[in-house]
Scaffold this motif. Structure first.
Motif, PDB file in Angstrom:
ATOM      1  N   LYS A   1      -6.699   2.825  -5.238  1.00  0.00           N
ATOM      2  CA  LYS A   1      -7.551   2.766  -6.438  1.00  0.00           C
ATOM      3  C   LYS A   1      -6.702   2.491  -7.677  1.00  0.00           C
ATOM      4  CE  LYS A   1     -11.345   5.661  -4.802  1.00  0.00           C
ATOM      5  NZ  LYS A   1     -11.985   6.991  -4.871  1.00  0.00           N
ATOM      6  N   LYS A   2      -5.532   3.125  -7.753  1.00  0.00           N
ATOM      7  CA  LYS A   2      -4.641   2.922  -8.912  1.00  0.00           C
ATOM      8  C   LYS A   2      -4.135   1.481  -8.957  1.00  0.00           C
ATOM      9  CE  LYS A   2      -3.136   7.480 -10.100  1.00  0.00           C
ATOM     10  NZ  LYS A   2      -2.887   8.516  -9.091  1.00  0.00           N
ATOM     11  N   VAL A   3      -3.747   0.990  -7.784  1.00  0.00           N
ATOM     12  CA  VAL A   3      -3.224  -0.372  -7.691  1.00  0.00           C
ATOM     13  C   VAL A   3      -4.304  -1.377  -8.116  1.00  0.00           C
ATOM     14  CG1 VAL A   3      -2.659  -2.076  -5.909  1.00  0.00           C
ATOM     15  CG2 VAL A   3      -1.348   0.031  -6.049  1.00  0.00           C
ATOM     16  N   ALA A   4      -5.536  -1.119  -7.722  1.00  0.00           N
ATOM     17  CA  ALA A   4      -6.638  -2.024  -8.086  1.00  0.00           C
ATOM     18  C   ALA A   4      -6.762  -2.114  -9.616  1.00  0.00           C
ATOM     19  CB  ALA A   4      -7.939  -1.545  -7.453  1.00  0.00           C
TER      20      ALA A   4
ATOM     21  N   GLY B   1     -11.801  -4.516  -1.194  1.00  0.00           N
ATOM     22  CA  GLY B   1     -13.052  -3.770  -1.370  1.00  0.00           C
ATOM     23  C   GLY B   1     -13.054  -2.996  -2.680  1.00  0.00           C
ATOM     24  N   ARG B   2     -11.902  -2.423  -3.034  1.00  0.00           N
ATOM     25  CA  ARG B   2     -11.818  -1.664  -4.286  1.00  0.00           C
ATOM     26  C   ARG B   2     -11.912  -2.588  -5.503  1.00  0.00           C
ATOM     27  NH1 ARG B   2     -13.333   3.134  -6.166  1.00  0.00           N
ATOM     28  NH2 ARG B   2     -12.445   3.333  -8.242  1.00  0.00           N
ATOM     29  N   LEU B   3     -11.288  -3.764  -5.398  1.00  0.00           N
ATOM     30  CA  LEU B   3     -11.353  -4.718  -6.513  1.00  0.00           C
ATOM     31  C   LEU B   3     -12.808  -5.141  -6.756  1.00  0.00           C
ATOM     32  CD1 LEU B   3      -8.172  -6.872  -5.705  1.00  0.00           C
ATOM     33  CD2 LEU B   3      -8.472  -5.313  -7.644  1.00  0.00           C
ATOM     34  N   ILE B   4     -13.553  -5.317  -5.672  1.00  0.00           N
ATOM     35  CA  ILE B   4     -14.968  -5.675  -5.805  1.00  0.00           C
ATOM     36  C   ILE B   4     -15.724  -4.511  -6.468  1.00  0.00           C
ATOM     37  CG2 ILE B   4     -17.080  -6.218  -4.511  1.00  0.00           C
ATOM     38  CD1 ILE B   4     -15.135  -7.523  -2.367  1.00  0.00           C
TER      39      ILE B   4
ATOM     40  N   GLY C   1       3.998  -2.641  -1.759  1.00  0.00           N
ATOM     41  CA  GLY C   1       4.612  -2.095  -0.544  1.00  0.00           C
ATOM     42  C   GLY C   1       3.788  -0.944   0.009  1.00  0.00           C
ATOM     43  N   GLY C   2       4.241  -0.456   1.162  1.00  0.00           N
ATOM     44  CA  GLY C   2       3.501   0.558   1.901  1.00  0.00           C
ATOM     45  C   GLY C   2       3.126   1.806   1.115  1.00  0.00           C
ATOM     46  N   THR C   3       4.059   2.345   0.337  1.00  0.00           N
ATOM     47  CA  THR C   3       3.748   3.583  -0.393  1.00  0.00           C
ATOM     48  C   THR C   3       2.754   3.298  -1.514  1.00  0.00           C
ATOM     49  OG1 THR C   3       6.125   3.857  -0.182  1.00  0.00           O
ATOM     50  CG2 THR C   3       4.927   5.686  -1.137  1.00  0.00           C
ATOM     51  N   SER C   4       2.854   2.101  -2.090  1.00  0.00           N
ATOM     52  CA  SER C   4       1.960   1.741  -3.201  1.00  0.00           C
ATOM     53  C   SER C   4       0.500   1.654  -2.756  1.00  0.00           C
ATOM     54  CB  SER C   4       2.398   0.413  -3.811  1.00  0.00           C
ATOM     55  OG  SER C   4       3.728   0.505  -4.245  1.00  0.00           O
ATOM     56  N   VAL C   5       0.282   1.405  -1.458  1.00  0.00           N
ATOM     57  CA  VAL C   5      -1.100   1.378  -0.938  1.00  0.00           C
ATOM     58  C   VAL C   5      -1.257   2.465   0.133  1.00  0.00           C
ATOM     59  CG1 VAL C   5      -1.550  -1.066  -1.458  1.00  0.00           C
ATOM     60  CG2 VAL C   5      -0.463  -0.460   0.725  1.00  0.00           C
ATOM     61  N   GLY C   6      -0.417   3.509   0.000  1.00  0.00           N
ATOM     62  CA  GLY C   6      -0.310   4.524   1.061  1.00  0.00           C
ATOM     63  C   GLY C   6      -1.464   5.496   1.192  1.00  0.00           C
ATOM     64  N   SER C   7      -2.391   5.513   0.229  1.00  0.00           N
ATOM     65  CA  SER C   7      -3.541   6.416   0.326  1.00  0.00           C
ATOM     66  C   SER C   7      -4.696   5.792  -0.449  1.00  0.00           C
ATOM     67  CB  SER C   7      -3.191   7.767  -0.301  1.00  0.00           C
ATOM     68  OG  SER C   7      -2.975   7.585  -1.695  1.00  0.00           O
ATOM     69  N   ILE C   8      -5.868   6.351  -0.278  1.00  0.00           N
ATOM     70  CA  ILE C   8      -7.034   5.813  -0.997  1.00  0.00           C
ATOM     71  C   ILE C   8      -6.814   5.921  -2.506  1.00  0.00           C
ATOM     72  CG2 ILE C   8      -9.523   6.169  -1.408  1.00  0.00           C
ATOM     73  CD1 ILE C   8      -8.772   4.877   1.339  1.00  0.00           C
ATOM     74  N   SER C   9      -6.251   7.052  -2.948  1.00  0.00           N
ATOM     75  CA  SER C   9      -6.074   7.179  -4.399  1.00  0.00           C
ATOM     76  C   SER C   9      -5.031   6.184  -4.917  1.00  0.00           C
ATOM     77  CB  SER C   9      -5.741   8.619  -4.791  1.00  0.00           C
ATOM     78  OG  SER C   9      -4.453   8.924  -4.362  1.00  0.00           O
TER      79      SER C   9
END
Ligand code: ADP
Ligand code: ASP
Ligand code: MG
Length: 403
Positions: free
Chosen positions: A20-23, A82-85, A9-17
Motif C-alpha cells: 500500500k505504501k509503495v502504491a 490491484g492497489r494502484l487501481i 525489491g522483496g522487502t519493499s513489497v513484503g507485506s500488504i501494508s
C-alpha cells in the motif's frame, strides 16, 4: 512526458501494508512521469519456492525450476497493480511472456536479450502504469526462464534501456549503497555517487545490494541508476560514470561473502595441464571456481592446489574430483568456515601501498590470510569466517571509511 522505471525489491513489497505504501509512492511519480514499475516477489517467497523444489527432487528439472521460482513475482505484481487501481490509477500487471521479455542462455542464469516494446508503449500512451514481473523471461523454446537470484535489478535496467527511460530507481530496504553492508557494520556510510566499475566489483564480491549482471547491463547501456529506500524519503546513491565523481578516498567500499568453501588437493602429481583437468569438469557442471593458489613442493614433482567455490557446490565438487581418473593426489581437504573480504576502489590504481596497509590492518587483529587475489581496483583475501566482523571493522577504519 519522460519515462521513469521504478523497481521494488522483496522487502519493499513484503507485506500488504508495504504494498500500500509503495502504491502511494508510485502515485506521486505518476503526476510527472510515465511510470513503468518492476516488482520482485514478496520477501521470502522465492526462497520458499526453491525449498519446495528441493523437497520434491534432489535433481529438480531446470525448466520446472524456472517456472516454479518465477511464480512469486506474479503474486506481487497482481497485488501492487490491484492497489494502484484501488487508489484511482490505471494499472495492469504484465508477466514476462506477455511482453515478451526474451532471454537466452541457460535456465536459472538466463540473460535478457530483447524486450518487445509495442504493447507496453501503447499502454503507457493511454496513461496506464504497467507493473512488470522482474526476474523472469521467456526463451526461444517458449519456456519460462529466470535470470539469476536478485535478477529483478537486471529486469529493471533492461526495461529502462529499451524504453529509453530518464532514470531507473532501485527501491530497496536500505538508504542506498554503503561503504559496506550497513546490516553488518553500523558505522557504514552511505555513498552519494559510485562508478559502474566499483559497484560492479562490490556486487560481484558479495555486496548483495545490486545483482552484478544488472550493473554490467547498466554500464553497457549507460543507464542512470539510483538506489534508494522505499521506507524513508532520503537521497540515495547514484551509479554513474567515473568521470562524474570526485572522491578523495583510496577505497570506496568493502565487500564480504559468507557462502564460500575452500578445497585443497594435497600432493597432486604435477604435470602440464593438471589444473585444466581439475577445473574443466567443474566448469562443465556450472561450478564457479573463484580464488586459486598453487604451491610447488620442494621436489618439484608434486603440488598443492587450493581453490574456493560456493558452499552449495561443495558436495558436487567432492564427487567430481574423487571420480576424476585424470588426477592423482594424496589427499583432499575442505573448509566450510571461510569468508572472502575485499576492498574496492579506483583510488587504488594511483596509490601505492594499499595491499600492505590491508595486510597490516588484518595482522594487527591477528587475522590470518589464507588466499589472496587482486585486480586493478580490488584486493580480496580469504580468512576464517569467525574473524569476518573484526576484519570489516579494522579495514573500514584503516581506509578512513568511517568518516
Ligand atoms: P531487495 O530485496 O530490495 O532487492 P536485497 O536484499 O537484494 O534487497 O539488497 C539489499 C541488502 O543488501 C541490504 O539489506 C543490505 O543488507 C545488503 N547489502 C550488502 N552490501 C551492501 C552495501 N554495500 N550497501 C548497502 N546494502 C548492502
Ligand atoms: N525474487 C527473486 C529473488 O529472490 C528476484 C529478485 O528478488 O530480484 O531472487
Ligand atoms: Mg536484490
Amino acid at each position: 512526458m519522460e519515462t521513469i522505471v521504478l523497481k521494488f525489491g522483496g522487502t519493499s513489497v513484503g507485506s500488504i501494508s508495504r504494498i500500500k505504501k509503495v502504491a502511494k509512492l508510485i502515485k506521486s511519480y505518476s503526476k510527472k512521469y510515465k511510470v513503468i514499475v518492476l516488482s520482485s516477489a514478496m520477501s521470502g517467497t522465492t526462497n520458499n519456492l526453491i525449498k519446495m523444489s528441493k523437497d520434491i527432487s534432489s535433481n529438480f528439472s531446470f525448466h520446472e525450476y524456472d517456472t516454479l521460482v518465477s511464480a512469486g513475482e506474479q503474486i506481487s505484481c497482481a497485488l501492487l497493480s490491484g492497489r494502484l487501481i484501488e487508489i484511482g490509477l490505471n494499472s495492469r500487471s504484465w508477466m514476462a511472456w506477455q511482453i515478451p521479455i526474451i532471454t537466452n542462455g541457460k535456465h536459472k542464469f538466463s540473460r535478457i536479450s530483447h524486450i518487445g516494446k509495442k504493447e507496453i508503449q501503447k499502454y503507457l500512451n493511454t496513461g496506464g502504469i504497467p507493473v512488470i514481473a522482474g526476474f523472469q523471461g521467456i526463451n526461444k523454446n517458449l519456456r519460462i526462464t529466470t535470470i539469476g537470484r536478485g535478477g529483478s535489478d537486471s529486469s529493471a535496467i533492461m526495461i529502462a534501456k529499451f524504453f529509453n527511460a530518464k532514470r531507473c530507481i532501485i527501491y530497496t530496504d536500505v538508504e542506498g549503497i554503503y561503504t559496506t553492508d550497513p546490516n553488518k557494520l553500523k558505522n557504514a556510510k552511505k555513498i552519494k555517487k559510485i562508478s559502474y566499475e566499483e559497484i560492479l566489483e562490490m556486487a560481484s564480491l558479495g555486496s548483495k545490494v545490486m545483482q552484478p549482471n544488472s550493473i554490467q547491463d547498466a554500464r553497457l547501456n549507460r543507464v542512470n541508476v539510483e538506489v534508494k529506500s522505499s521506507f524513508v524519503r532520503k537521497p540515495g546513491t547514484l551509479i554513474t560514470k567515473r568521470k562524474n565523481i570526485i572522491n578523495n578516498k583510496i577505497i570506496t567500499g568493502i565487500s564480504t561473502t559468507d557462502n564460500d568453501a575452500k578445497v585443497s588437493l594435497l600432493g597432486v602429481n604435477d604435470r602440464p595441464g593438471i589444473a585444466a583437468s581439475i577445473f574443466k569438469p567443474l566448469s562443465q557442471n556450472s561450478i564457479n571456481v573463484d580464488m586459486v593458489v598453487q604451491n610447488i613442493s620442494s621436489n618439484g614433482k608434486q603440488t598443492d592446489l587450493t581453490f574456493t567455490i560456493k558452499l552449495g557446490d561443495l558436495q558436487k565438487t567432492k564427487k567430481i574430483i574423487s571420480s576424476n581418473k585424470k588426477i592423482i593426489y594424496k589427499k583432499m581437504i575442505f573448509d566450510k568456515f571461510v569468508s572472502k573480504v575485499s576492498i574496492i576502489g579506483v583510488g587504488m590504481i594511483t596509490t601505492p601501498g594499499v595491499t600492505y596497509r590491508m595486510f597490516q590492518a588484518l595482522a594487527r587483529k591477528n587475522i590470518n590470510i589464507q588466499v589472496i587475489s587482486t585486480s586493478e581496483i580490488k584486493i580480496s583475501v580469504l580468512i576464517k569466517k569467525d574473524s569476518l566482523n573484526k576484519a570489516i571493522k579494522s579495514l573500514h577504519k584503516e581506509f578512513n571509511l568511517d568518516k
